[in-house]
Design a protein around this motif. Sequence first.
Motif, PDB file in Angstrom:
ATOM      1  N   ARG A 369       0.956  -1.223  -0.148  1.00  0.00           N
ATOM      2  CA  ARG A 369      -0.150   0.199  -0.115  1.00  0.00           C
ATOM      3  C   ARG A 369       0.862   0.763  -0.153  1.00  0.00           C
ATOM      4  NH1 ARG A 369      -2.555  -1.963   5.040  1.00  0.00           N
ATOM      5  NH2 ARG A 369      -4.277  -2.989   4.758  1.00  0.00           N
ATOM      6  N   ASN A 375      -1.173  11.255   5.132  1.00  0.00           N
ATOM      7  CA  ASN A 375      -1.691  10.835   6.305  1.00  0.00           C
ATOM      8  C   ASN A 375      -0.277  10.241   7.673  1.00  0.00           C
ATOM      9  OD1 ASN A 375      -3.632   8.912   7.222  1.00  0.00           O
ATOM     10  ND2 ASN A 375      -3.340   7.475   5.538  1.00  0.00           N
ATOM     11  N   ASP A 397      -1.560   3.586   3.974  1.00  0.00           N
ATOM     12  CA  ASP A 397      -2.956   3.890   4.086  1.00  0.00           C
ATOM     13  C   ASP A 397      -3.671   3.127   3.603  1.00  0.00           C
ATOM     14  OD1 ASP A 397      -1.677   6.426   2.829  1.00  0.00           O
ATOM     15  OD2 ASP A 397      -2.298   6.262   1.273  1.00  0.00           O
ATOM     16  N   ASP A 398      -4.915   3.118   4.290  1.00  0.00           N
ATOM     17  CA  ASP A 398      -5.270   1.747   3.815  1.00  0.00           C
ATOM     18  C   ASP A 398      -5.771   1.465   2.931  1.00  0.00           C
ATOM     19  OD1 ASP A 398      -7.142  -0.140   5.495  1.00  0.00           O
ATOM     20  OD2 ASP A 398      -8.314   0.932   6.500  1.00  0.00           O
ATOM     21  N   GLY A 399      -7.034   0.421   2.631  1.00  0.00           N
ATOM     22  CA  GLY A 399      -7.560   0.145   1.811  1.00  0.00           C
ATOM     23  C   GLY A 399      -7.140  -1.731   0.696  1.00  0.00           C
ATOM     24  N   SER A 401      -4.415  -3.628  -0.877  1.00  0.00           N
ATOM     25  CA  SER A 401      -3.130  -4.057  -1.363  1.00  0.00           C
ATOM     26  C   SER A 401      -3.131  -4.459  -3.165  1.00  0.00           C
ATOM     27  CB  SER A 401      -2.238  -5.563  -0.414  1.00  0.00           C
ATOM     28  OG  SER A 401      -2.163  -5.863  -0.039  1.00  0.00           O
ATOM     29  N   THR A 444       2.650  -5.327   2.658  1.00  0.00           N
ATOM     30  CA  THR A 444       1.285  -4.852   4.005  1.00  0.00           C
ATOM     31  C   THR A 444       1.534  -5.293   4.766  1.00  0.00           C
ATOM     32  OG1 THR A 444      -0.405  -5.287   1.271  1.00  0.00           O
ATOM     33  CG2 THR A 444      -1.333  -5.425   3.478  1.00  0.00           C
ATOM     34  N   LYS A 451      -5.602   1.317  14.201  1.00  0.00           N
ATOM     35  CA  LYS A 451      -7.066   1.898  14.147  1.00  0.00           C
ATOM     36  C   LYS A 451      -7.394   1.938  16.373  1.00  0.00           C
ATOM     37  CE  LYS A 451      -7.943   0.546   9.823  1.00  0.00           C
ATOM     38  NZ  LYS A 451      -8.553  -0.685   8.698  1.00  0.00           N
ATOM     39  N   THR A 456      -8.235   6.078  11.955  1.00  0.00           N
ATOM     40  CA  THR A 456      -8.245   5.112  10.853  1.00  0.00           C
ATOM     41  C   THR A 456      -6.779   5.920   9.545  1.00  0.00           C
ATOM     42  OG1 THR A 456     -10.616   4.120  11.812  1.00  0.00           O
ATOM     43  CG2 THR A 456      -9.949   4.282   9.422  1.00  0.00           C
ATOM     44  N   GLN A 458      -6.504   7.060   5.717  1.00  0.00           N
ATOM     45  CA  GLN A 458      -7.275   7.404   5.491  1.00  0.00           C
ATOM     46  C   GLN A 458      -6.985   6.266   3.955  1.00  0.00           C
ATOM     47  OE1 GLN A 458      -9.564  10.155   4.750  1.00  0.00           O
ATOM     48  NE2 GLN A 458      -9.589  10.020   6.175  1.00  0.00           N
ATOM     49  N   PRO A 459      -8.404   5.581   3.354  1.00  0.00           N
ATOM     50  CA  PRO A 459      -7.744   4.840   1.989  1.00  0.00           C
ATOM     51  C   PRO A 459      -6.929   5.762   1.052  1.00  0.00           C
ATOM     52  CG  PRO A 459      -9.964   5.148   1.801  1.00  0.00           C
ATOM     53  CD  PRO A 459      -9.377   6.200   3.483  1.00  0.00           C
ATOM     54  N   PHE A 460      -6.143   4.699  -0.094  1.00  0.00           N
ATOM     55  CA  PHE A 460      -5.483   5.095  -1.313  1.00  0.00           C
ATOM     56  C   PHE A 460      -6.247   5.574  -1.884  1.00  0.00           C
ATOM     57  CE2 PHE A 460      -3.666   3.600  -5.468  1.00  0.00           C
ATOM     58  CZ  PHE A 460      -3.287   4.868  -5.982  1.00  0.00           C
TER      59      PHE A 460
END
Length: 462
Positions: A369, A375, A397-399, A401, A444, A451, A456, A458-460
């Motif tokens: 990621r 972030n 970043d979250d989300g 891989s 990853t 968390k 939390t 932020q997602p990519f």
Amino acid sequence: MSASAGQVFGRDLEVTDTPVPGLKVVSLPVHGDNRGWFKENWQREKMVGLGLPDFGPVQNNMSFNEKVGTTRGIHAEPWDKFVSVAAGRIFGAWVDLRDGDSFGAVYTAEVDAGTAVFVPRGVGNAFQTLEPNTVYSYLVNDHWSAEAQTEYTFLNLADPTVDIPWPIGLAQAELSDKDKAHPMLAEVTPMNPKKTLILGAGGQLGRALQEVFPGATALTREQFDVTDPNAYADMDWRGVGTVLNAAAYTKVDEAETDEGRRAAWSANVTAVGQLVLAAREHNLTVVHVSSDYVFDGTKETHSEDEPFSPLGVYGQTKAAGDVLVSTLDRHYIVRTSWVIGDGNNFVRTMQSLADKGIDPGVVNDQIGRLSHTDNLAAGIKHLIDSGAPFGTYNLSDDGASVSWADVAKEAFAEVGADPGRVTPVSTADYFGDKAHAPRPHFSTLDLAKIKATGYTPQPFAG
């Protein structure tokens, strides 16, 4: 044994909060018999376990007061204190003189042999003796110096705003001329909090940290070369509370060369060792940025407690630096991957190639990621501000891989270019016969721990 000492026998060790933030009262067990009494006045393991800050005292001071009514204060020094009495009894008063919403908050209490009070930096401290021959004791976590005395903040004992209910009127009490001359609350200059120091402020993450720590002292490599031992010796660490270490050698492939290997160990290990020594001496909190390269990448997801298994020199130096930082009581190791921030980075490079009509071949067998620096900076600030337990935290970043080729396609799409122009290739084919450092296959990072602190990532999003 004195009557006051006899009254405190049988208490349990307890730590309780007060209306002044950070000011804590400690109930001390006192054991006595026909010979007198005994107490553990300072017991780090037990008291820290009950919530007292692990403040690292380095000096013990004693004040003998012959007369009842001897009154001293109100003094706020630039260090933490742990106050108690070795003999006699006092009336204690504490006033918050720190800059902030609690400025002027007051707490008073009688302190005997079975009571101690933890006084955080910037909280004004005063006492009045209630018995003759009282011995007042206090531990502090910095050494007294003439320079430090210039940072003191004072408040007049008779200030009508805080209105301290002295048991013995100040007109009948023993006061020094200096204490009588201290300013009233309206004229007090509040004590500022300890400074945050950013090392490596000229890099991508260093610039992002300055955005979320606008009051920090930001030092570039030209201002503070982490590889120069003299930089640590010459630094005035007084008033520094937290160091954000964003300085590192990150040239992964060059680290495999003779010159690069020396430079990597100098910046990522020897320099970190110097910082750890300074932090231990000056009771600093250190936030140190680590890397997914401390792992060999055979596991699809990496947790904070996975054993080190670096493949190359860069990863080895980052792992060694992590070990050094982990010896500090007050540390956050923030492990991240694939950092993208302000300035030249992979996404901007791909977008530039798209604009120039170049169709790149991009690696598709490295999975992980991105970690955007805004972030990372926000997560670091959360750890500090929330008082999260010290230790190691993964942060990216979250989300889902993705591969580098996936990131490149997303970068092309963002500028309106056809993602199909990106050709996925293996790492071996990408480098061919060119010398290069080994890369983790999977990068990853498991984000469950950070968390759980309430942050939390932020997602990519390209």
